[in-house]
Scaffold this motif. Structure first.
Motif, PDB file in Angstrom:
ATOM      1  N   GLN A 196       0.794  -1.208   0.101  1.00 53.04           N
ATOM      2  CA  GLN A 196       0.006  -0.234  -0.045  1.00 53.04           C
ATOM      3  C   GLN A 196       0.789   1.366   0.106  1.00 53.04           C
ATOM      4  N   VAL A 197       2.139   1.112   0.693  1.00 57.34           N
ATOM      5  CA  VAL A 197       2.853   2.460   0.899  1.00 57.34           C
ATOM      6  C   VAL A 197       4.224   1.878   0.195  1.00 57.34           C
ATOM      7  N   LYS A 198       4.878   2.755  -0.458  1.00 57.91           N
ATOM      8  CA  LYS A 198       6.409   2.532  -0.872  1.00 57.91           C
ATOM      9  C   LYS A 198       7.169   3.884  -0.907  1.00 57.91           C
ATOM     10  N   VAL A 199       8.464   3.778  -0.322  1.00 61.02           N
ATOM     11  CA  VAL A 199       8.964   5.022  -0.266  1.00 61.02           C
ATOM     12  C   VAL A 199      10.479   4.320  -0.761  1.00 61.02           C
ATOM     13  N   THR A 200      11.117   5.344  -1.550  1.00 64.35           N
ATOM     14  CA  THR A 200      12.393   5.206  -2.106  1.00 64.35           C
ATOM     15  C   THR A 200      13.205   6.314  -1.672  1.00 64.35           C
ATOM     16  N   GLN A 201      14.402   5.822  -1.354  1.00 63.24           N
ATOM     17  CA  GLN A 201      15.502   7.117  -0.910  1.00 63.24           C
ATOM     18  C   GLN A 201      16.779   6.516  -1.448  1.00 63.24           C
ATOM     19  N   ASP A 202      17.517   7.605  -2.224  1.00 63.26           N
ATOM     20  CA  ASP A 202      18.919   7.406  -2.404  1.00 63.26           C
ATOM     21  C   ASP A 202      19.745   8.110  -1.240  1.00 63.26           C
ATOM     22  N   MET A 203      20.933   7.272  -1.049  1.00 64.54           N
ATOM     23  CA  MET A 203      21.613   7.710   0.148  1.00 64.54           C
ATOM     24  C   MET A 203      23.198   7.462   0.025  1.00 64.54           C
ATOM     25  N   VAL A 204      24.171   8.450   0.460  1.00 66.22           N
ATOM     26  CA  VAL A 204      25.606   8.032   0.393  1.00 66.22           C
ATOM     27  C   VAL A 204      26.011   7.938   1.720  1.00 66.22           C
ATOM     28  N   TYR A 205      26.829   6.752   2.003  1.00 69.36           N
ATOM     29  CA  TYR A 205      27.780   6.908   3.188  1.00 69.36           C
ATOM     30  C   TYR A 205      29.190   7.119   2.789  1.00 69.36           C
ATOM     31  N   PRO A 206      29.633   8.350   3.087  1.00 64.05           N
ATOM     32  CA  PRO A 206      30.900   8.536   2.408  1.00 64.05           C
ATOM     33  C   PRO A 206      32.046   7.984   3.112  1.00 64.05           C
ATOM     34  N   ARG A 207      33.184   8.203   2.352  1.00 67.89           N
ATOM     35  CA  ARG A 207      34.485   7.509   2.821  1.00 67.89           C
ATOM     36  C   ARG A 207      35.078   8.255   3.907  1.00 67.89           C
ATOM     37  N   VAL A 208      35.089   7.553   4.901  1.00 65.82           N
ATOM     38  CA  VAL A 208      35.894   8.058   6.166  1.00 65.82           C
ATOM     39  C   VAL A 208      36.885   7.371   6.578  1.00 65.82           C
ATOM     40  N   HIS A 209      37.602   7.788   7.700  1.00 66.37           N
ATOM     41  CA  HIS A 209      39.053   7.074   7.948  1.00 66.37           C
ATOM     42  C   HIS A 209      38.945   6.805   9.475  1.00 66.37           C
ATOM     43  N   PRO A 210      39.527   5.879  10.079  1.00 67.42           N
ATOM     44  CA  PRO A 210      39.659   5.597  11.239  1.00 67.42           C
ATOM     45  C   PRO A 210      40.655   6.748  12.171  1.00 67.42           C
ATOM     46  N   ALA A 211      41.525   7.140  11.583  1.00 66.73           N
ATOM     47  CA  ALA A 211      42.296   8.384  12.214  1.00 66.73           C
ATOM     48  C   ALA A 211      42.702   7.999  13.473  1.00 66.73           C
ATOM     49  N   PRO A 212      43.431   6.760  13.795  1.00 69.30           N
ATOM     50  CA  PRO A 212      43.750   6.663  15.030  1.00 69.30           C
ATOM     51  C   PRO A 212      45.073   7.431  15.447  1.00 69.30           C
ATOM     52  N   MET A 213      44.948   7.581  16.953  1.00 69.30           N
ATOM     53  CA  MET A 213      46.120   8.588  17.458  1.00 69.30           C
ATOM     54  C   MET A 213      47.373   8.239  17.094  1.00 69.30           C
ATOM     55  N   VAL A 311      27.309   3.912  -2.107  1.00 69.22           N
ATOM     56  CA  VAL A 311      26.015   4.541  -2.749  1.00 69.22           C
ATOM     57  C   VAL A 311      24.804   3.798  -2.633  1.00 69.22           C
ATOM     58  N   MET A 312      24.111   4.037  -1.934  1.00 63.93           N
ATOM     59  CA  MET A 312      22.592   3.228  -1.793  1.00 63.93           C
ATOM     60  C   MET A 312      21.405   3.684  -2.150  1.00 63.93           C
ATOM     61  N   ARG A 313      20.706   2.870  -2.966  1.00 65.55           N
ATOM     62  CA  ARG A 313      19.317   3.276  -3.073  1.00 65.55           C
ATOM     63  C   ARG A 313      18.377   2.072  -2.299  1.00 65.55           C
ATOM     64  N   GLY A 314      17.584   2.647  -1.135  1.00 66.86           N
ATOM     65  CA  GLY A 314      16.703   1.899  -0.242  1.00 66.86           C
ATOM     66  C   GLY A 314      15.401   2.181  -0.532  1.00 66.86           C
ATOM     67  N   GLU A 315      14.647   0.944  -0.554  1.00 70.24           N
ATOM     68  CA  GLU A 315      13.177   1.009  -0.625  1.00 70.24           C
ATOM     69  C   GLU A 315      12.479   0.259   0.558  1.00 70.24           C
ATOM     70  N   ILE A 316      11.423   0.791   0.890  1.00 69.30           N
ATOM     71  CA  ILE A 316      10.775   0.118   2.242  1.00 69.30           C
ATOM     72  C   ILE A 316       9.225   0.055   1.675  1.00 69.30           C
ATOM     73  N   VAL A 331      23.261  -1.649  -3.979  1.00 73.95           N
ATOM     74  CA  VAL A 331      24.410  -0.859  -3.427  1.00 73.95           C
ATOM     75  C   VAL A 331      25.403  -0.696  -4.389  1.00 73.95           C
ATOM     76  N   LEU A 332      26.024   0.488  -4.523  1.00 73.94           N
ATOM     77  CA  LEU A 332      27.343   0.306  -5.403  1.00 73.94           C
ATOM     78  C   LEU A 332      28.544   0.963  -4.497  1.00 73.94           C
ATOM     79  N   ALA A 333      29.552  -0.298  -4.159  1.00 76.20           N
ATOM     80  CA  ALA A 333      30.552  -0.175  -3.307  1.00 76.20           C
ATOM     81  C   ALA A 333      31.738   0.428  -4.033  1.00 76.20           C
ATOM     82  N   ASP A 334      32.384   1.438  -3.320  1.00 75.61           N
ATOM     83  CA  ASP A 334      33.942   1.894  -3.881  1.00 75.61           C
ATOM     84  C   ASP A 334      34.862   1.084  -2.801  1.00 75.61           C
TER      85      ASP A 334
END
Length: 798
Positions: A196-213, A311-316, A331-334
């Protein structure tokens, strides 16, 4: 002169701890045993290692992201009076050392032989008498590059005209790395068709770095006569590293000793084997001297393991009354220039399969495509269990988007769709078996601590005055404790961990682990586990780790493996010692084993507590004369039957300045359920640190590149990390739902906060921007990004 003995440290103090319901949990708060040396500046890190005659290594790195090497002239560097060796990829190729395996069965260049594939890639190295001369000599190496077009955006990597990055692989004509899917595509499509209800959302989880001490580095010392290599290394997995060095360098594994001393943070960054480690080994073999390599901050940020970059396209799909039926994602994974993903071989995409979250669904399907780009290898398990962070971010953003669509409260939407306690063990639509959970109880606890109803009333009042206040929630289920070995391995090495325990005649004990601490408090936590099982005071138990010659084999620390796997091993090996002690006690008390009762620290004859012997008495007798079993020691290799599944609910409150778009995190509540708690104080510390990382990822952290593949985030001036000014006072809470298959019911918690906090922060910011009609904006939500989103909807509806 008389020297007074030092006063006992406060680690000896213990007190009972209760959860927010007043119920006792954990083995008691105890100050960390390892802290005295750290607060006195007496920790020993790799850069503290100084050996006689030690030389220093520096690496020449490519200034461009993609280029063929036309020539390398090292003559001027070799002429430097303090330089002892200059080595190129061609030199390594002659010895068969130019390439090395990655943790994903790919191969990576140690030094470039054909072409550069990312900015910062290793081209040559110099060995000199001191660090400064080695660095100076790098400037004397003349390299001629034929610069090629680069691919820095994963969305362009599979274009027909994209330059092929991995042309070293036979027959490779594109940048495709691998495909992976999970779930039932047809069943999921059917649910979506009828929803009955469908939602689509594109989203990006950017590249990040642990940056340890502490950045990555090592000291290699090859003894030519003995043929033995000793390597002090910033490694989270010393035994796995030893095996790979044997495979790469051809040195017999039993002649390699890897020592990981104190590590200034790892967060997944110190799981992979980097070319610098191999270069140091080669340099020591070539020069016959110990060789130290320590990278600087720019090298660490540009060339060592990254995370995320999805880079992710999610649907619920859901019913009109808010029952979630299915989730689908593409999902498109770099993965950068080489696939260095630290994940079990059976799961090339890691544990992304838990993208179904904490919800009871009818169907789910995920398709992932991984590609190569002109970036440093990505895919490290940065404070998450193999891509669970991205999976949780996807589902929790989708749930909030659905709540926005249905005009439902996000908390009640989650409550309506939780897996119920009686459904555990619960098999998800993607095949993961969650062990236990009482999700609604944890949600209620978080809402109570946050005063959720009061926050919503305050928000309504503030909106009447045009103020932008947001309340964000995330609920996560994590999969940690990588094992069992039948399903999970890296390069054929099964994910099981060993543990050894010896009780000395005077009752003091030593426990040896295969996991490696990077600040989690292992020396305290594991001492407490053994103490609880044997009744020996924790301060009398020494914990040894980080030395392959003195610890049993195991796969190391990442993916929150420590307590779920090695913690279980420590408990079971202590029970084996206790069983042996029972036999000795029966001889000492001249009774049958069946007539003995155990009370923490001693055995007594049933019905007569006065007839008893302590574990210390037994230890002395075990090493004495007579015909009782000799010694009080045991060893074990623990192979978990399943992962453990900690969970939690996080609530974040933010204020957005309408004039500057600056986001201020005002309040943050984190309620975690990690099963049985060992030391609640250490748990709180790990959660607070992880939440700080999550705030950083949500609001400021991103490794950025320009279109030519140049890294734009090579310093802490450009790659921002949170400080005390950007984070609030954390409010911690807990519930306790033990894991039914773990020997002490513990689930692990080290990475939970980095999984749950980013979606909570983003959901809060989007909630603050709801009057503008904004449903989504990508991380990091910097003021410029928030401002741009607001300008796209200039007339808010308060």
């Amino acid at each position: 002169m008389t020297i007074a003995p030092e006063a006992p440290h406060a680690t000896h103090r213990r007190r009972e701890f209760t959860d927010n319901d007043g119920h006792p949990v954990g083995y008691g708060r105890m100050l960390r045993k390892e802290d005295p040396r750290f607060v006195r500046g007496q920790g020993k890190y790799v850069d503290d290692v100084v050996l006689p005659g030690m030389l220093h290594l520096a690496i020449l790195r490519s200034p461009v992201a993609h280029a063929r090497i036309l020539s390398i002239d090292t003559s001027a560097a070799e002429a430097h009076p303090k330089v002892k060796a200059v080595v190129t990829g061609a030199d390594l190729a002659k010895q068969g050392l130019a390439w090395m395996p990655t943790l994903s069965n790919d191969v990576q260049a140690v030094l470039v032989t054909d072409k550069v594939r990312f900015q910062g890639q290793e081209v040559a190295f110099v060995v000199a008498e001191d660090r400064y001369s080695a660095r100076d000599a790098l400037e004397l190496i003349d390299v001629e590059y034929d610069v090629l077009p680069a691919v820095a955006d994963v969305r362009n990597a599979l274009a027909p005209d994209a330059p092929v990055i991995r042309d070293d692989l036979d027959g490779k004509k594109d940048n495709h790395c691998f495909d992976w899917e999970t779930g039932d595509e047809a069943a999921t499509a059917k649910v979506f068709d009828e929803a009955q209800v469908k939602v689509t959302q594109d989203m990006v989880y950017p590249r990040v770095h642990p940056a340890p001490m502490e950045t990555c580095g090592c000291v290699a010392d090859f003894e030519r006569v003995a043929g033995k290599l000793t390597l002090w290394c910033t490694s989270q997995a010393p035994h796995a590293h030893r095996t790979l060095y044997a495979l790469v360098a051809g040195i017999p594994e039993h002649k390699i000793r890897v020592i990981s001393p104190d590590i200034g943070g790892g967060f997944g960054n110190k799981v992979p084997i980097y070319p610098g480690y191999v270069c140091s080994v080669v340099a020591s073999i070539v020069t016959g001297k110990p060789v130290k390599w320590m990278e600087d901050r720019a090298e660490n940020l540009i060339s060592t393991g990254f995370a995320r970059d999805y880079v992710m396209r999610g649907e619920i799909a859901a019913t009109k009354d808010g029952r979630i039926q299915a989730i689908r994602t593409n999902v498109l994974a770099d993965h950068g220039a080489f696939n260095g993903t630290a994940a079990p071989v059976k799961y090339p995409a890691g544990f992304f399969g838990v993208f179904t979250g904490s919800y009871d669904l009818d169907a789910a399907y995920c398709k992932m495509t991984a590609v190569y780009t002109n970036k440093a290898p990505g895919g490290v398990a940065y404070a998450c269990s193999f891509r669970i962070t991205e999976a949780v971010y996807l589902v929790e953003r989708l749930v909030d988007c659905l709540a926005y669509e249905l005009k439902m409260d996000p908390a009640e939407l989650r409550r309506k769709n939780f897996i119920r306690p009686e459904q555990f063990p619960y098999t998800t639509q993607t095949g993961w078996v969650y062990d236990s959970g009482e999700y609604e109880r944890t949600l209620d606890k978080a809402m109570e601590l946050a005063d959720y109803a009061g926050l919503r009333r305050e928000q309504a009042q503030r909106r009447e005055h045009g103020e932008l206040m947001g309340i964000g929630m995330s609920f996560f289920t994590e999969a940690v404790g990588a094992g069992p070995r039948k399903d999970m391995d890296i390069l054929g090495l099964g994910m099981a961990d060993g543990c050894e325990l010896r009780v000395h005649p005077t009752g003091k004990a030593v426990v040896r682990l295969s996991v490696q601490s990077q600040g989690q408090g292992h020396e305290t936590t594991f001492a407490q586990i053994v103490a609880e099982e044997l009744g020996i005071p924790p301060e009398d138990i020494d914990v040894v780790h980080g030395d392959t010659d003195n610890t049993p084999f195991g796969l190391g620390t990442y993916g929150s493996r420590s307590t779920p796997v090695s913690g279980a091993a420590a408990a079971l090996v202590a029970r084996k010692v206790r069983d042996k002690a029972r036999i000795i006690a029966s001889g000492m008390l001249e009774c049958s084993i069946a007539d003995l009762e155990w009370e923490k620290g001693s055995f007594h004859v049933t019905g007569d507590p006065t007839q008893s012997v302590t574990i210390q008495d037994i230890a002395m007798r075990a090493h004495g004369a007579g015909d009782l079993p000799e010694g009080l020691e045991a060893q074990i290799c623990y192979n978990p039957e399943n992962l453990t599944y900690p969970f939690g609910c996080y609530i974040c409150v933010v204020d957005v300045d309408p004039g500057t778009a600056v986001v201020k995190v005002r309040k943050f509540v984190a309620v975690d359920d990690c099963g049985t708690q060992i030391n609640p104080m250490i748990i709180e510390g790990q959660v607070q640190g992880g939440c700080a990382e999550g705030v950083g990822m949500a609001l400021m952290q991103m490794i950025a590149f320009d279109e030519d593949g140049n890294c734009l985030s090579a310093s802490f001036m450009d790659y921002l990390i949170p400080t005390a000014l950007e984070v609030p006072h954390w409010i911690n809470g807990s519930t306790v739902t033990p894991s039914p298959h773990h020997p002490i019911g513990a689930k692990g918690v080290g990475e939970s906060a980095t999984v749950g906090s980013p979606p909570a922060v983003v959901n809060a910011v989007i909630d603050a921007l709801a009057p503008f009609g904004i449903r989504h904006a990508d991380m990091p939500l910097t003021p410029s990004r928030v401002w741009d989103a607001m300008q796209g909807h200039p007339t808010p509806s308060f």
